[in-house]
Design an enzyme around this catalytic site. Sequence first.
Site, PDB file in Angstrom:
ATOM      1  NE  ARG A 125      -3.495  -2.455   2.549  1.00  0.00           N
ATOM      2  CZ  ARG A 125      -4.799  -2.491   2.324  1.00  0.00           C
ATOM      3  NH1 ARG A 125      -5.439  -1.388   2.031  1.00  0.00           N
ATOM      4  NH2 ARG A 125      -5.463  -3.633   2.387  1.00  0.00           N
ATOM      5  CB  SER A 168     -20.189 -12.502  12.271  1.00  0.00           C
ATOM      6  OG  SER A 168     -19.464 -11.556  11.528  1.00  0.00           O
ATOM      7  CE  LYS A 199     -15.778 -15.774  13.724  1.00  0.00           C
ATOM      8  NZ  LYS A 199     -14.667 -14.982  13.121  1.00  0.00           N
ATOM      9  CB  SER A 201     -17.816   0.133   1.943  1.00  0.00           C
ATOM     10  OG  SER A 201     -16.761  -0.692   2.405  1.00  0.00           O
ATOM     11  CG  HIS A 214     -19.612   2.425   4.062  1.00  0.00           C
ATOM     12  ND1 HIS A 214     -18.668   3.225   3.453  1.00  0.00           N
ATOM     13  CD2 HIS A 214     -18.925   1.493   4.763  1.00  0.00           C
ATOM     14  CE1 HIS A 214     -17.462   2.785   3.752  1.00  0.00           C
ATOM     15  NE2 HIS A 214     -17.585   1.742   4.548  1.00  0.00           N
ATOM     16  CB  THR A 263     -18.344   6.341  10.792  1.00  0.00           C
ATOM     17  OG1 THR A 263     -17.123   7.067  10.872  1.00  0.00           O
ATOM     18  CG2 THR A 263     -18.938   6.564   9.404  1.00  0.00           C
ATOM     19  CE  LYS A 282     -16.308   4.750   5.948  1.00  0.00           C
ATOM     20  NZ  LYS A 282     -15.545   4.714   7.213  1.00  0.00           N
ATOM     21  CB  THR A 311      -9.297   6.225  24.468  1.00  0.00           C
ATOM     22  OG1 THR A 311      -8.561   6.868  23.441  1.00  0.00           O
ATOM     23  CG2 THR A 311     -10.777   6.376  24.182  1.00  0.00           C
ATOM     24  CB  THR A 312      -7.713  11.451  25.006  1.00  0.00           C
ATOM     25  OG1 THR A 312      -6.647  11.282  25.934  1.00  0.00           O
ATOM     26  CG2 THR A 312      -8.081  12.917  24.907  1.00  0.00           C
ATOM     27  CB  THR A 358      -9.832  -4.269   1.408  1.00  0.00           C
ATOM     28  OG1 THR A 358      -8.769  -3.683   2.179  1.00  0.00           O
ATOM     29  CG2 THR A 358     -11.070  -3.421   1.548  1.00  0.00           C
TER      30      THR A 358
END
Length: 408
Positions: free
Chosen positions: A21, A137, A156, A189, A217, A245, A248, A277-278, A363
Amino acid sequence: MNYKHIFAQAIDRLHEEGRYRVFIDILRNRGAYPNARCFHGHNGPKPITVWCSNDYLAMGQHPKVVAAMEEALHDVGAGSGGTRNIGGNTHYHVDLEGELADLHGKEAALLFTSGYVSNEATLSTLAKLLPGCIVFSDELNHASMIAGIRNSGCEKRVFRHNDVDHLRELLAAEDPEAPKLIAFESVYSMDGDVAPIAAICDLADEFNALTYLDEVHAVGMYGARGGGISERDSVADRLTIIEGTLGKAFGVMGGYIAADQMIVDVIRSYAPGFIFTTSLSPVLVAGVLASVRHLKGSSEERDGQQASAALLKQFMADAGLPVMDTVTHIVPLMVGDPVKAKRISDILLAEYGAYVQPINYPTVPRGTERLRFTPGPAHTEAMMRDLVAALVEIWDRLDLELLERKAA
């Protein structure tokens, strides 16, 4: 042990497989998106057109969003000050969670630093708290969902993509008393297809299972107020948890879940990925808040984006390019080879100033490598015609096969 040699071999394997990548060095031009400047391989910035951003509606450039972030920066400063339970629970966070809960018709919402973190933290925590839980899943679920399920340590079961009959078989084979959670996405996506949400909810009702829907998405993109496919299809009230999210369609950064108050309180109280986490910068949260509020009351950006996607698909199909006929805003162009996909991407950027990244394994499955275009409301017809002409020329140059043209 030669550690450096082992690491070098790992990178060499990626180069040999054609899927190493490369991150392109660009800066977007505020107020002129999809125009940007590329610094990759040049002495100075080169003007380019961006075709692969997940800022689907260009809300990251919207005047309301930029103004809200500037106002917050000058009002409260840059950082949040810490974790939510110590110093980082700003009024911006509280307001945004209220807006997101309202967007999905849920009692509460909870912010995370990214969509990946919201999936991993919520799925791992929720399943751990249910003794003997079995997670069902979809086989094409995002890596963050897979990580969350794996980290839960629960059993699972993977069902074939969007295959309700297979999901039923798996559910029916388990102990009726065992806690069950069905995890899936609304818009996938890479292929641009949509889950049968209502049918999956029917199975959840029948087998007494919880449901977890990833709408990353789709939020901002579908539904009268941007609540996603679940709002468009009037099934949001049937889902246990909706995840989304903020990076996006809403154009900024972050992730969230929306659910009933008890579930949100459980995740808030037990999820390490939230607790330790902050919190998001209030500057980012202010921008998202403006974006969510705007898209709740405006369909202009959604309508423009859908029109652009439809037009680009038409132009590609008419030219004989192997575009996948999706039912969503995703425009994948099938190549089927990682080296060729990278070569096409490189030529587009270097010679035509068109930026789109190749999508390779893991991906997508090997042999299905592609270019994934995400035209937005600001991509013009002229831009699309230039892009398609460039692709046809490159296809011919690389001796790639065109399909039968639909137009002369």
